[in-house]
Design a protein around this motif. Structure first.
Motif, PDB file in Angstrom:
ATOM      1  N   LYS A   1      -3.372  10.593  -9.117  1.00  0.00           N
ATOM      2  CA  LYS A   1      -2.131  11.158  -8.564  1.00  0.00           C
ATOM      3  C   LYS A   1      -1.705  10.386  -7.321  1.00  0.00           C
ATOM      4  O   LYS A   1      -0.521  10.113  -7.130  1.00  0.00           O
ATOM      5  N   LEU A   2      -2.679  10.056  -6.486  1.00  0.00           N
ATOM      6  CA  LEU A   2      -2.357   9.334  -5.249  1.00  0.00           C
ATOM      7  C   LEU A   2      -1.789   7.952  -5.562  1.00  0.00           C
ATOM      8  O   LEU A   2      -0.821   7.513  -4.948  1.00  0.00           O
ATOM      9  N   ILE A   3      -2.380   7.285  -6.559  1.00  0.00           N
ATOM     10  CA  ILE A   3      -1.860   5.970  -6.964  1.00  0.00           C
ATOM     11  C   ILE A   3      -0.427   6.121  -7.460  1.00  0.00           C
ATOM     12  O   ILE A   3       0.455   5.338  -7.135  1.00  0.00           O
ATOM     13  N   HIS A   4      -0.206   7.204  -8.205  1.00  0.00           N
ATOM     14  CA  HIS A   4       1.131   7.475  -8.727  1.00  0.00           C
ATOM     15  C   HIS A   4       2.131   7.670  -7.581  1.00  0.00           C
ATOM     16  O   HIS A   4       3.253   7.159  -7.639  1.00  0.00           O
ATOM     17  N   VAL A   5       1.722   8.388  -6.556  1.00  0.00           N
ATOM     18  CA  VAL A   5       2.605   8.609  -5.401  1.00  0.00           C
ATOM     19  C   VAL A   5       2.981   7.264  -4.776  1.00  0.00           C
ATOM     20  O   VAL A   5       4.147   7.008  -4.471  1.00  0.00           O
ATOM     21  N   LEU A   6       1.993   6.386  -4.616  1.00  0.00           N
ATOM     22  CA  LEU A   6       2.263   5.057  -4.038  1.00  0.00           C
ATOM     23  C   LEU A   6       3.241   4.287  -4.923  1.00  0.00           C
ATOM     24  O   LEU A   6       4.231   3.726  -4.430  1.00  0.00           O
ATOM     25  N   GLU A   7       2.984   4.286  -6.217  1.00  0.00           N
ATOM     26  CA  GLU A   7       3.849   3.544  -7.152  1.00  0.00           C
ATOM     27  C   GLU A   7       5.275   4.071  -7.131  1.00  0.00           C
ATOM     28  O   GLU A   7       6.232   3.311  -7.086  1.00  0.00           O
ATOM     29  N   GLN A   8       5.378   5.394  -7.118  1.00  0.00           N
ATOM     30  CA  GLN A   8       6.705   6.023  -7.099  1.00  0.00           C
ATOM     31  C   GLN A   8       7.529   5.559  -5.898  1.00  0.00           C
ATOM     32  O   GLN A   8       8.746   5.542  -5.946  1.00  0.00           O
ATOM     33  N   HIS A   9       6.837   5.262  -4.805  1.00  0.00           N
ATOM     34  CA  HIS A   9       7.543   4.860  -3.596  1.00  0.00           C
ATOM     35  C   HIS A   9       7.556   3.345  -3.412  1.00  0.00           C
ATOM     36  O   HIS A   9       7.861   2.837  -2.340  1.00  0.00           O
TER      37      HIS A   9
ATOM     38  N   LYS B   1       2.505  -1.145  -3.146  1.00  0.00           N
ATOM     39  CA  LYS B   1       1.363  -1.681  -3.884  1.00  0.00           C
ATOM     40  C   LYS B   1       0.090  -0.949  -3.468  1.00  0.00           C
ATOM     41  O   LYS B   1      -0.154  -0.735  -2.284  1.00  0.00           O
ATOM     42  N   THR B   2      -0.704  -0.594  -4.455  1.00  0.00           N
ATOM     43  CA  THR B   2      -1.931   0.139  -4.165  1.00  0.00           C
ATOM     44  C   THR B   2      -2.987  -0.782  -3.567  1.00  0.00           C
ATOM     45  O   THR B   2      -3.173  -1.886  -4.042  1.00  0.00           O
ATOM     46  N   SER B   3      -3.606  -0.324  -2.519  1.00  0.00           N
ATOM     47  CA  SER B   3      -4.798  -1.020  -2.033  1.00  0.00           C
ATOM     48  C   SER B   3      -5.805   0.057  -1.674  1.00  0.00           C
ATOM     49  O   SER B   3      -5.452   1.222  -1.479  1.00  0.00           O
ATOM     50  N   TYR B   4      -7.057  -0.357  -1.596  1.00  0.00           N
ATOM     51  CA  TYR B   4      -8.109   0.607  -1.324  1.00  0.00           C
ATOM     52  C   TYR B   4      -7.846   1.339  -0.006  1.00  0.00           C
ATOM     53  O   TYR B   4      -7.964   2.562   0.086  1.00  0.00           O
ATOM     54  N   GLN B   5      -7.409   0.578   1.015  1.00  0.00           N
ATOM     55  CA  GLN B   5      -7.214   1.208   2.316  1.00  0.00           C
ATOM     56  C   GLN B   5      -6.002   2.128   2.350  1.00  0.00           C
ATOM     57  O   GLN B   5      -6.028   3.178   2.988  1.00  0.00           O
ATOM     58  N   ARG B   6      -4.954   1.746   1.647  1.00  0.00           N
ATOM     59  CA  ARG B   6      -3.787   2.638   1.568  1.00  0.00           C
ATOM     60  C   ARG B   6      -4.175   3.949   0.898  1.00  0.00           C
ATOM     61  O   ARG B   6      -3.744   5.025   1.294  1.00  0.00           O
ATOM     62  N   LEU B   7      -4.990   3.816  -0.152  1.00  0.00           N
ATOM     63  CA  LEU B   7      -5.451   5.024  -0.838  1.00  0.00           C
ATOM     64  C   LEU B   7      -6.290   5.902   0.080  1.00  0.00           C
ATOM     65  O   LEU B   7      -6.166   7.129   0.077  1.00  0.00           O
ATOM     66  N   GLN B   8      -7.113   5.257   0.884  1.00  0.00           N
ATOM     67  CA  GLN B   8      -7.947   6.023   1.815  1.00  0.00           C
ATOM     68  C   GLN B   8      -7.085   6.831   2.784  1.00  0.00           C
ATOM     69  O   GLN B   8      -7.353   7.991   3.047  1.00  0.00           O
ATOM     70  N   VAL B   9      -6.043   6.175   3.322  1.00  0.00           N
ATOM     71  CA  VAL B   9      -5.181   6.843   4.285  1.00  0.00           C
ATOM     72  C   VAL B   9      -4.433   7.998   3.605  1.00  0.00           C
ATOM     73  O   VAL B   9      -4.367   9.118   4.129  1.00  0.00           O
ATOM     74  N   LEU B  10      -3.921   7.730   2.417  1.00  0.00           N
ATOM     75  CA  LEU B  10      -3.170   8.767   1.720  1.00  0.00           C
ATOM     76  C   LEU B  10      -4.075   9.934   1.324  1.00  0.00           C
ATOM     77  O   LEU B  10      -3.695  11.106   1.448  1.00  0.00           O
ATOM     78  N   GLU B  11      -5.271   9.597   0.894  1.00  0.00           N
ATOM     79  CA  GLU B  11      -6.217  10.647   0.518  1.00  0.00           C
ATOM     80  C   GLU B  11      -6.541  11.509   1.740  1.00  0.00           C
ATOM     81  O   GLU B  11      -6.576  12.735   1.654  1.00  0.00           O
ATOM     82  N   TYR B  12      -6.730  10.856   2.857  1.00  0.00           N
ATOM     83  CA  TYR B  12      -7.015  11.616   4.065  1.00  0.00           C
ATOM     84  C   TYR B  12      -5.867  12.575   4.386  1.00  0.00           C
ATOM     85  O   TYR B  12      -6.067  13.755   4.658  1.00  0.00           O
TER      86      TYR B  12
END
Ligand SMILES: [Zn+2]
Ligand SMILES: [Zn+2]
Length: 138
Positions: free
Chosen positions: A7-15, A18-29
């Motif tokens: 879902k988090l990857i989807h949120v990034l893609e929708q906006h 580009k997905t990166s591990y660190q972006r995912l970490q921040v969004l997950e937090y």
């Protein structure tokens, strides 16, 4: 709001991010912390688990997310900029005692008769007082 990695990857893609591990970490937090944390709190907490992440990365990621509309920012007078993953309309209650910020549902009616001809870009409702927890402590 607990979201899966998919879902988090989807949120990034929708906006368009580009997905990166660190972006995912921040969004997950952010999806797990609804206390409207400051950039520094976000950094400290992620850094605890992943010491390799830099402050600059976290700050730049927050800036990017805010620009792309994934998160909203708010400034609560004496407090620093706070980050908020909930982007639907909602109001904030700020506790004058503990500084916590609470969300509540609020329908912005977008009718302000005194502001004919103005372009409204952001509506914020902020209430201040003493939260339940702080009242019970007395
Ligand atoms: Zn409080
Ligand atoms: Zn909020």
């Amino acid at each position: 709001m607990v979201l899966t990695t998919d879902k988090l990857i989807h949120v990034l893609e929708q906006h368009g991010i580009k997905t990166s591990y660190q972006r995912l970490q921040v969004l997950e937090y952010l999806s797990n912390d609804n206390t409207h944390p400051t950039a520094d709190t976000i950094f400290q907490n992620i850094h605890k688990d992943s010491p390799v992440i830099s402050k600059a990365t976290v700050y730049n990621t927050l800036k990017l997310f805010a620009e792309k509309g994934i998160i909203t920012t708010m400034i609560a007078d004496k407090f620093e900029t706070r980050y908020d993953f909930v982007t639907e309309d909602h109001g904030h209650f700020i506790c004058n005692s503990c500084g916590k910020i609470f969300n509540f549902n609020y329908d912005y009616n977008k009718k302000y008769s005194d502001l004919k001809g103005f372009q409204i870009e952001k509506e914020e409702i902020v209430l201040k007082g003493i939260c339940k927890d702080c009242q019970n402590k007395k």
